[in-house]
Design an enzyme around this catalytic site. Structure first.
Site, short mmCIF file in Angstrom:
data_model
loop_
_atom_site.label_atom_id
_atom_site.label_comp_id
_atom_site.label_asym_id
_atom_site.label_seq_id
_atom_site.Cartn_x
_atom_site.Cartn_y
_atom_site.Cartn_z
N CYS A 299 -6.36 12.70 12.63
CA CYS A 299 -6.35 11.29 12.28
C CYS A 299 -6.45 10.52 13.57
CB CYS A 299 -5.05 11.03 11.53
SG CYS A 299 -4.63 9.33 11.36
N ARG B 55 -0.64 14.42 12.98
CA ARG B 55 -0.05 14.29 11.65
C ARG B 55 -0.05 15.58 10.84
NH1 ARG B 55 -1.86 8.39 9.51
NH2 ARG B 55 0.18 8.45 8.55
N ASP C 186 3.37 0.61 12.35
CA ASP C 186 2.19 -0.01 11.75
C ASP C 186 2.02 -1.48 12.15
OD1 ASP C 186 1.62 2.37 10.55
OD2 ASP C 186 2.16 1.76 8.51
N ARG D 60 -8.99 -0.67 4.05
CA ARG D 60 -8.06 0.39 3.63
C ARG D 60 -6.70 -0.18 3.28
NH1 ARG D 60 -6.56 4.05 7.79
NH2 ARG D 60 -5.03 4.39 6.17
N LYS E 272 0.84 -1.21 0.00
CA LYS E 272 0.00 0.00 0.00
C LYS E 272 0.87 1.26 0.00
CE LYS E 272 -2.02 1.60 4.08
NZ LYS E 272 -1.63 3.01 4.23
N ASN E 273 1.83 1.31 0.92
CA ASN E 273 2.59 2.55 1.09
C ASN E 273 3.62 2.78 -0.01
OD1 ASN E 273 1.06 3.04 3.31
ND2 ASN E 273 2.67 2.63 4.82
C1 UD1 Z 1 3.72 6.88 6.53
C2 UD1 Z 1 2.88 5.66 6.25
C3 UD1 Z 1 2.19 5.19 7.54
C4 UD1 Z 1 3.22 4.97 8.64
C5 UD1 Z 1 4.11 6.20 8.82
C6 UD1 Z 1 5.25 5.97 9.79
C7 UD1 Z 1 2.22 6.02 3.96
C8 UD1 Z 1 1.14 6.31 2.99
N1 UD1 Z 1 1.87 6.01 5.26
O1 UD1 Z 1 2.85 7.92 6.97
O2 UD1 Z 1 1.50 3.97 7.27
O3 UD1 Z 1 2.55 4.73 9.86
O4 UD1 Z 1 4.69 6.57 7.54
O5 UD1 Z 1 6.01 4.87 9.41
O6 UD1 Z 1 3.35 5.76 3.57
N2 UD1 Z 1 5.35 14.66 11.01
C9 UD1 Z 1 5.45 16.00 11.34
N3 UD1 Z 1 5.34 16.92 10.32
C10 UD1 Z 1 5.18 16.56 9.01
C11 UD1 Z 1 5.10 15.18 8.70
C12 UD1 Z 1 5.19 14.26 9.73
O7 UD1 Z 1 5.59 16.37 12.50
O8 UD1 Z 1 5.13 17.43 8.14
C13 UD1 Z 1 5.43 13.65 12.10
C14 UD1 Z 1 4.14 12.86 12.24
O9 UD1 Z 1 3.21 13.52 13.04
C15 UD1 Z 1 4.65 11.58 12.87
C16 UD1 Z 1 6.05 11.42 12.28
O10 UD1 Z 1 6.40 12.70 11.74
O11 UD1 Z 1 4.75 11.73 14.26
C17 UD1 Z 1 6.19 10.40 11.18
O12 UD1 Z 1 5.20 10.64 10.19
P1 UD1 Z 1 5.47 10.33 8.65
O13 UD1 Z 1 6.71 9.53 8.51
O14 UD1 Z 1 5.36 11.60 7.90
O15 UD1 Z 1 4.22 9.42 8.31
P2 UD1 Z 1 3.36 9.43 7.00
O16 UD1 Z 1 4.22 9.69 5.81
O17 UD1 Z 1 2.16 10.27 7.19
#
Ligand code: UD1
Length: 418
Positions: A116, A121, A304, A396, A22-23
């Site tokens: 979420c 996030r 995850d 999902r 998925k990711n």
């Molecule tokens: C992706 C995965 C999700 C997984 C996560 C962590 C996809 C589609 N989803 O989500 O399944 O659980 O990685 O392995 O690939 N953060 C900030 N600011 C930002 C972006 C992120 O503070 O602009 C923080 C988030 O709140 C979180 C951490 O960074 O605490 C990691 O998030 P991130 O790696 O960005 O996760 P996703 O890409 O949303």
């Protein structure tokens, strides 16, 4: 509402094939927007999040067609760079089109994906990285308008290794003028798969899988043909299903290196693990030792799989400590596991699990995708029947989950109420 019914108490046995990731699929679908033409993606899982991303691409003008698990994406008719708010809200990963739209059109209008179930996030790191490339953001009434007449390469240091921010910056940088270096980049295998797809499109990019990704912008990109990697969270869920039921399952279509953190913990817990080139066999040996885990960015233990691992440790003989460091609100499954008889205490970001608990069926509620998977696993290991409500969350991220588990001997079915 969907309800999944699980009879429980039945060790899973046999072989199960893992679907595409998925990711990995979601950013690669977004990357198709970087150019005009027909790309073919293979091994694509037919799951809800992918169908939402299909809606996003279609609303922008793309034409998509399924052929079994191949997804043909024609981006030549794409004319819009605005994603409607309802689509942004229905899946956080729809924000992954930001970088690709900026790369293709120099502009994009999206909105905040909203809160979420597992944490706030935010998108600050995505925006900070894009700003460094010359993007200007205008925010009004919840809309984010991004505009960059010219994208220019830059040195970007991420405050934390965000998966989505790394991917969005990579997609914007492939068509920027000059060189971009992303430091403290996320190292997840899905980022390597995105790099491989972008390279097939003609991008000059290297370093994914390490904490430094280097991109030299190019003036032309082309459609590509690509098979996405197997889903490491799905394979991990099946390994944990074998473990919690004391069964014996060969999980096929796995890249074992991607599951190394989980495999190490399963061995520590005393399970029999056999690793081959593209499969992992997991078998119970009657006793389960407690282990402690801490979720971390890759190659650490994946957040995850934390809820599913918590379900397993309810059955271990002793006390395990599970610490969640990636998302601030990812313990919602704990209350539901307690309903099934688990002894778990939450202290701050840690869950202290006292085992072994004799799990006993009850009605429980899935709050999100992986919490739902944890409850299915606990249900499989429970005496009596379990009902998992809001089971549509499973769709999902898991392709035909109940069918796969029925083939392994589980007694599991679903009722759908619309
Ligand atoms: C992706 C995965 C999700 C997984 C996560 C962590 C996809 C589609 N989803 O989500 O399944 O659980 O990685 O392995 O690939 N953060 C900030 N600011 C930002 C972006 C992120 O503070 O602009 C923080 C988030 O709140 C979180 C951490 O960074 O605490 C990691 O998030 P991130 O790696 O960005 O996760 P996703 O890409 O949303």
């Amino acid at each position: 509402m969907d309800r999944v019914f699980i009879a429980g108490g039945c060790p899973l046995r046999g072989r199960v094939r893992v679907s595409g990731s998925k990711n990995a699929t979601l950013p690669i679908m977004a990357a198709c927007l970087l150019t005009s033409g027909v790309s073919t993606l293979r091994e694509v899982p037919r799951i809800k999040d992918v169908l939402v991303m299909q809606d996003v691409l279609e609303v922008l003008g793309a034409r998509l067609e399924w052929r079994e698990n191949d997804l043909v994406v024609d981006t030549s008719p794409v004319g819009s760079s605005t994603v409607p708010e309802d689509l942004m809200r229905s899946m956080r990963a729809s924000n992954l089109v930001l970088g690709a739209l900026l790369g293709r059109f120099g502009q994009a209008t999206i909105s905040y994906p909203g809160g979420c179930n597992i944490g706030s996030r935010p998108m600050d790191l995505h925006m900070k990285g894009c700003r460094a490339l010359g993007v200007r953001f205008f925010e009004r009434f919840g809309l984010i308008k991004a505009h960059a007449p010219v994208l220019s390469g830059a040195e970007i240091h991420l405050d934390q290794p965000s998966v989505g921010a790394t991917e969005n910056i990579m997609m914007a940088a492939v068509s920027a003028k000059g060189t971009t270096v992303i430091r403290n980049a996320a190292k997840e295998p899905e980022i390597v798969d995105l790099q491989n797809f972008l390279a097939k499109m003609g991008a000059r990019i290297q370093g994914a899988g390490t904490d430094t990704v280097r991109i030299e912008g190019v003036t032309a990109l082309y459609p590509a043909d690509h098979a996405v990697i197997p889903d490491r969270i799905e394979s991990g869920t099946h390994m944990l299903a074998a473990a919690i039921t004391g069964g014996d399952v060969l999980v096929e279509n796995v890249i074992p290196e991607h599951a190394a953190a989980l495999i190490a913990k399963l061995r520590e817990a005393g399970l029999v693990i056999e690793v081959a080139d593209s499969s992992v066999r997991v078998a119970g040996n009657g006793r389960l030792a407690p282990v402690s885990i801490k979720t971390l960015p890759y190659p650490g233990f994946p957040t995850d799989l934390q809820p599913q691992m918590t379900a397993l440790l309810c059955r271990a003989q002793g006390t395990s400590v599970i610490t969640e460091t990636v998302f601030e609100n990812r313990m919602k499954h704990v209350g539901e596991l307690r309903r099934l008889g688990a002894h778990i205490k939450v202290e701050g970001q840690s869950a202290i699990v006292r085992g072994p608990a004799q799990l006993s069926g009850a009605i429980v509620e899935a709050s999100d995708l992986r919490a739902g998977a944890a409850l299915v696993l606990a249900g499989l290991a429970s005496e009596n029947g379990t009902v998992v409500e809001n089971a549509e969350h499973l769709d999902r991220g898991y392709e035909r989950l109940e069918e796969k588990y029925r083939q392994l001997g589980a007694r599991i079915s679903r009722s759908i109420e619309r």
